[in-house]
Write a protein that holds these residues in place. Sequence first.
Motif, PDB file in Angstrom:
ATOM      1  N   GLY A 115       8.190   3.631  -4.166  1.00 20.02           N
ATOM      2  CA  GLY A 115       7.612   3.298  -5.713  1.00 20.02           C
ATOM      3  C   GLY A 115       7.691   4.470  -6.481  1.00 20.02           C
ATOM      4  N   GLY A 139       5.120  -1.292 -11.365  1.00 16.11           N
ATOM      5  CA  GLY A 139       4.082  -1.720 -10.069  1.00 16.11           C
ATOM      6  C   GLY A 139       3.705  -3.233 -10.462  1.00 16.11           C
ATOM      7  N   HIS A 140       3.667  -3.618 -11.860  1.00 10.82           N
ATOM      8  CA  HIS A 140       3.097  -4.770 -12.085  1.00 10.82           C
ATOM      9  C   HIS A 140       4.102  -5.859 -12.650  1.00 10.82           C
TER      10      HIS A 140
END
Length: 525
Positions: free
Chosen positions: A60, A146-147
């Motif tokens: 990430g 991340g969304h």
Amino acid sequence: MSPNDDLPRSSHRTAGGESASNPPGSPFPLGATALSTGTQFAVHAPEADGVEVCLIDPDGGERRVELTTRTFGVRHAFVPGVRPGDRYGFRAHGRWDPHSGRRFNGSKILLDPAARQVTGVFGDPSALLAYEDDPFGAPSSRDSLGHLPLGVVRAADDHVGRPARPEVPWDRTVLYELHVGSFTARNPAVPQHLRGTYLGLAEPAVLEHLARIGITSVELLPVHTTFTEPGVRARGMRNHWGYSTGAYFAPDPRFAAVPGAEVDEFRTMVDALHAAGIEVILDVVYNHTCESAVDGPSISWRGLDAPGYYLLDGRGSDVDLTGCGNTLDSASPAVVRMVCDSLRYWVEDVGVDGFRFDLASTLGRPGGWRFDSRAPLLTAIATDPVLARVKLIAERGTPPVPAIRSVTSEWPGRNGTIAIATRSGASGRASTASANWPRAWPVRKISSRAADACRGRRSTSSPRTTGSPPAIWCPTSENTTRPTAKRTGTGPTTTPRSTTASRGRATIRPSSRPGDATSGHYWQP
């Protein structure tokens, strides 16, 4: 031998090396192009002050690389060391002026409009909003990484050894409209792990069934990557039908048997259908996107060039001609290029045989004005040497499409025939149109040959004058009801149906209700 002789037919991909026509750092093709020593990134963002490609590692973590070169409104750069399978997105920096449609916000990571593969799931929908509280107020400072799903760098596709296209003549074409996920979801002849997938549609039992009932072409309900609308997600539902496109170049990962293998599996499905003599037609939605109205999420296009992609009014709000919150501007060079690039990719790289255009009349309303058959997007499609050779089908709309002319002289059966879309009924056999069908649902300028084909008789009429390209006609507005073939009786009868069904929502489209023997989609090319 030309410099491009060793390259695939599509300009979207290289053969793993640089060439004089596609050097590292070239503005075209748009998207991510994997080369031998890295990846070339290019994105349309003419008014941005700066654009960064964001490379996301498996944990990430994010590495940003600025696209320093600007050519024709395209930001681009070659990034060494980026390989196929790497995930990426863009961040566009610039003026926040929502009243003029400029909604640049570097806090929001954006999906590449030309991504060939998409991976990941949505997180908090509020993180995708580019504004704080009011769409015309202050910008949001919350990072959306991340969304939001991300793009995936793809290697060059292999075009060697694929089956030949069936090229079914129009006068022998029987289209069967189906949903990839639903068609094999409960079929006991399909292995459990393949049900509801692209590979499930390629199973021998499925191909044998389609051949047995006389199908020559399947029309797949939208298979471009679809994102469920936030309001639908909030109700614990999902967009089943797929009329909410999130990526026009990427097959929907929902239908992959193996996560991440959707591109290869889609090509395998196309090859299997072609080997069985069946064409593949795609239902495509180039009239609106998944970003909804101006108060919707900033996923891709809105954050890169909202005035260039969307129809906006004088206050910066979306003009909604589609009933889905926004409308792509068919007069915009950015939209014309995106749509034609997408169509060519699906024909040349993936191998499909044609398209059914959802709300086709919207594509012919440049600037949102009245329909013009010479609109920029329709002209670009009709005159493209690749697209002119495939089947092009227009859905009726409001207003109806008078005519979309296509150069299809190379196709057999070009002399004014009629294509009939059918769905098998309770008997499992394809439905056929009865003699009263042209009267039940009028079409414009239907030829005697087309009428004979509709009645199931051999035509004795003379062929259309040589050199006059056929037109793809849409139904007239004389009848606003859709004909539905009853399960009993000798032929279809007209049953009133609303033409304002919810589009792109988690509701069943009227033409797809269980028990209907036909889909209600009939066209005369």
